[in-house]
Design an enzyme around this catalytic site. Structure first.
Site, PDB file in Angstrom:
ATOM      1  N   TYR A   8     -31.497 -27.340  67.206  1.00 24.48           N
ATOM      2  CA  TYR A   8     -31.032 -26.590  68.658  1.00 24.48           C
ATOM      3  C   TYR A   8     -29.681 -26.744  68.639  1.00 24.48           C
ATOM      4  O   TYR A   8     -28.819 -27.804  68.560  1.00 24.48           O
ATOM      5  CB  TYR A   8     -31.579 -27.392  69.639  1.00 24.48           C
ATOM      6  CG  TYR A   8     -33.138 -27.514  69.729  1.00 24.48           C
ATOM      7  CD1 TYR A   8     -33.700 -26.394  69.047  1.00 24.48           C
ATOM      8  CD2 TYR A   8     -33.723 -28.411  70.389  1.00 24.48           C
ATOM      9  CE1 TYR A   8     -35.123 -26.630  69.245  1.00 24.48           C
ATOM     10  CE2 TYR A   8     -35.106 -28.627  70.711  1.00 24.48           C
ATOM     11  CZ  TYR A   8     -35.810 -27.419  70.110  1.00 24.48           C
ATOM     12  OH  TYR A   8     -37.326 -27.444  70.106  1.00 24.48           O
ATOM     13  N   HIS A  50     -41.080 -29.600  62.773  1.00 28.69           N
ATOM     14  CA  HIS A  50     -40.941 -28.745  63.625  1.00 28.69           C
ATOM     15  C   HIS A  50     -41.767 -27.345  63.278  1.00 28.69           C
ATOM     16  O   HIS A  50     -42.321 -26.792  64.295  1.00 28.69           O
ATOM     17  CB  HIS A  50     -39.248 -28.200  63.761  1.00 28.69           C
ATOM     18  CG  HIS A  50     -38.983 -27.512  64.968  1.00 28.69           C
ATOM     19  ND1 HIS A  50     -37.949 -27.604  65.384  1.00 28.69           N
ATOM     20  CD2 HIS A  50     -39.693 -26.969  66.101  1.00 28.69           C
ATOM     21  CE1 HIS A  50     -37.635 -26.988  66.532  1.00 28.69           C
ATOM     22  NE2 HIS A  50     -38.828 -26.512  66.771  1.00 28.69           N
ATOM     23  N   SER A  92     -42.762 -25.090  76.592  1.00 32.33           N
ATOM     24  CA  SER A  92     -42.770 -23.962  77.317  1.00 32.33           C
ATOM     25  C   SER A  92     -44.289 -24.047  78.147  1.00 32.33           C
ATOM     26  O   SER A  92     -44.712 -23.027  78.435  1.00 32.33           O
ATOM     27  CB  SER A  92     -42.910 -22.850  76.595  1.00 32.33           C
ATOM     28  OG  SER A  92     -41.670 -22.604  75.736  1.00 32.33           O
ATOM     29  N   PRO A  93     -44.328 -25.079  79.060  1.00 32.43           N
ATOM     30  CA  PRO A  93     -45.356 -25.129  79.841  1.00 32.43           C
ATOM     31  C   PRO A  93     -45.315 -23.967  81.509  1.00 32.43           C
ATOM     32  O   PRO A  93     -46.199 -23.975  81.970  1.00 32.43           O
ATOM     33  CB  PRO A  93     -45.558 -26.727  80.512  1.00 32.43           C
ATOM     34  CG  PRO A  93     -43.962 -27.065  80.493  1.00 32.43           C
ATOM     35  CD  PRO A  93     -43.665 -26.304  78.965  1.00 32.43           C
ATOM     36  N   GLY A 145     -44.290 -21.158  80.623  1.00 34.10           N
ATOM     37  CA  GLY A 145     -44.066 -19.769  80.308  1.00 34.10           C
ATOM     38  C   GLY A 145     -42.504 -19.301  79.947  1.00 34.10           C
ATOM     39  O   GLY A 145     -42.266 -18.452  80.076  1.00 34.10           O
ATOM     40  N   ARG A 146     -41.611 -20.203  79.590  1.00 35.54           N
ATOM     41  CA  ARG A 146     -40.450 -20.020  79.269  1.00 35.54           C
ATOM     42  C   ARG A 146     -39.728 -19.420  80.505  1.00 35.54           C
ATOM     43  O   ARG A 146     -38.879 -18.509  80.601  1.00 35.54           O
ATOM     44  CB  ARG A 146     -40.241 -18.792  78.052  1.00 35.54           C
ATOM     45  CG  ARG A 146     -40.514 -19.331  76.679  1.00 35.54           C
ATOM     46  CD  ARG A 146     -40.118 -18.572  75.485  1.00 35.54           C
ATOM     47  NE  ARG A 146     -40.628 -19.171  74.464  1.00 35.54           N
ATOM     48  CZ  ARG A 146     -41.853 -19.232  73.981  1.00 35.54           C
ATOM     49  NH1 ARG A 146     -42.635 -18.690  74.363  1.00 35.54           N
ATOM     50  NH2 ARG A 146     -42.071 -19.925  72.611  1.00 35.54           N
ATOM     51  N   GLY A 147     -40.055 -19.968  81.709  1.00 32.12           N
ATOM     52  CA  GLY A 147     -39.322 -19.503  82.940  1.00 32.12           C
ATOM     53  C   GLY A 147     -40.355 -18.659  83.772  1.00 32.12           C
ATOM     54  O   GLY A 147     -40.138 -18.322  84.736  1.00 32.12           O
TER      55      GLY A 147
END
Length: 342
Positions: free
Chosen positions: A68, A138, A217-218, A220-222
């Site tokens: 990252y 990863h 991503s719980p 859904g990426r926003g």
């Protein structure tokens, strides 16, 4: 009255990841990736404020990775926990395997034992710590036997540099083979109302072996927050505007936003936001599940933490099943799924 309120102090319970090699963490973690890359620009002070507010609210499970930034996210997290001597409050998770050059060039997936060792030492230095609480591969390197990679990870545990081991986006076969070399504490993979594939085979095997689940991503990426109404909602440099994330473009986006509208209806009846309802659903999937929603803003952090107070009964869960039938989301989660171990 809303079931979810803005928290003012430590509010989160703890959960245990793994049964053979158990790790106690806050019931919800904080994904730090977006503070440094992928989801638009980030302001360092804003991100530091968010990280420190997370600790104040009892969010002690921080998730980062060497790729990252690259590298800068670990430095940011290290700065946040180093200032004020807050290392002992934190369960620190980081990852290796998606190898990148300092200029950001992607060099591929690397699970070679010598790379495992050097990557760990580099992460320890950037984080400014003497050990990593949870160290993940990863992505699985399909050119290297998983026994070799996890064998090198086990050496890090034996050396005291790492306390617990995990994999990310690994198949059932890989999980079993890795766990036979050294007990895995957690699997990190995508899981939300929009992504439920792991329920068929992976989740039952995790529970058979006593391995915890860390959904990334719980939200859904926003998408599941309801804040994204079109691609124009996203910053120009946001990777969700690219083919890398098919769920955010064209007909797929329109179809998925219709699902979010259904979730909003359930959330309004429940007295919470769509994002809080989506997080409450993930939390309701078991005490061995610890989601790591990401944000770089304090107000969204506080909203996410308040989701822990939302209790879902059988009727609520049924309503969500009707609103978002499994498999109803449009588009693959990545445009290129070749890096996913399957």
């Amino acid at each position: 009255m809303s079931d979810a309120t803005t928290p003012t102090g430590p509010t989160l319970a703890t959960r245990t990841l793994g049964t053979t090699s158990s790790l106690t963490v806050s019931a919800m973690g904080l994904g730090c990736m977006g503070m440094s890359e992928f989801y638009g620009t980030g302001d360092e002070q804003q991100c530091l404020d968010t990280l420190r507010r997370a600790l104040d609210l009892g969010v002690t499970f921080l998730d980062t990775a060497d790729m990252y930034g690259p590298f800068t996210n670990e430095q940011l997290v290290g700065k946040a926990i180093g200032t004020g001597g807050r290392r002992d409050e934190v369960q620190l998770a980081t990852k290796f395997g998606n190898e990148r050059a300092p200029d950001g060039t992607r060099l591929g997936i690397n699970g070679r034992p010598e790379y495992v060792r050097s990557a760990c030492d580099a992460s320890l230095g950037r984080l400014g710590v003497d050990h990593i609480d949870l160290y993940y591969q990863h992505r699985v390197d399909k050119t290297v036997p998983i026994e070799d990679t996890v064998g090198a990870m086990k050496e890090l545990v034996d050396a005291g540099k790492v306390r617990h081991l995990g994999l990310s986006e690994a198949s059932v076969e890989t999980i079993r083979r890795a766990h036979a070399v050294h007990p895995l504490t957690a699997l990190q993979t995508e899981y939300s109302l929009f992504t439920r594939d792991l329920e068929d085979e992976i989740l039952p095997v995790l529970r058979e072996l006593g391995i915890g689940l860390v959904p990334y991503s719980p939200l859904g990426r926003g998408l599941l927050t309801g804040a994204i109404t079109s691609q124009d909602t996203l910053e120009e440099r946001d990777s969700r505007r690219t083919p890398y994330f098919p769920r955010f473009s064209g007909d797929a986006l329109e179809s998925n936003l219709a699902l979010v509208a259904r979730i909003r209806e359930v959330a309004e009846r429940k007295g919470c936001t769509p994002g809080q309802l989506a997080l409450a659903w993930v939390l309701a999937q078991g005490d061995d599940v610890v989601p790591i929603p990401g944000t770089k803003r304090v107000r969204y952090l506080e909203e996410n933490v308040a989701a822990a107070a939302v209790r879902l009964d059988a009727d609520d869960l049924d309503a969500l099943e009707r609103a978002v039938p499994r498999g109803s989301v449009a588009g693959e989660r990545y445009g290129d799924m070749s890096s996913i171990d399957a």
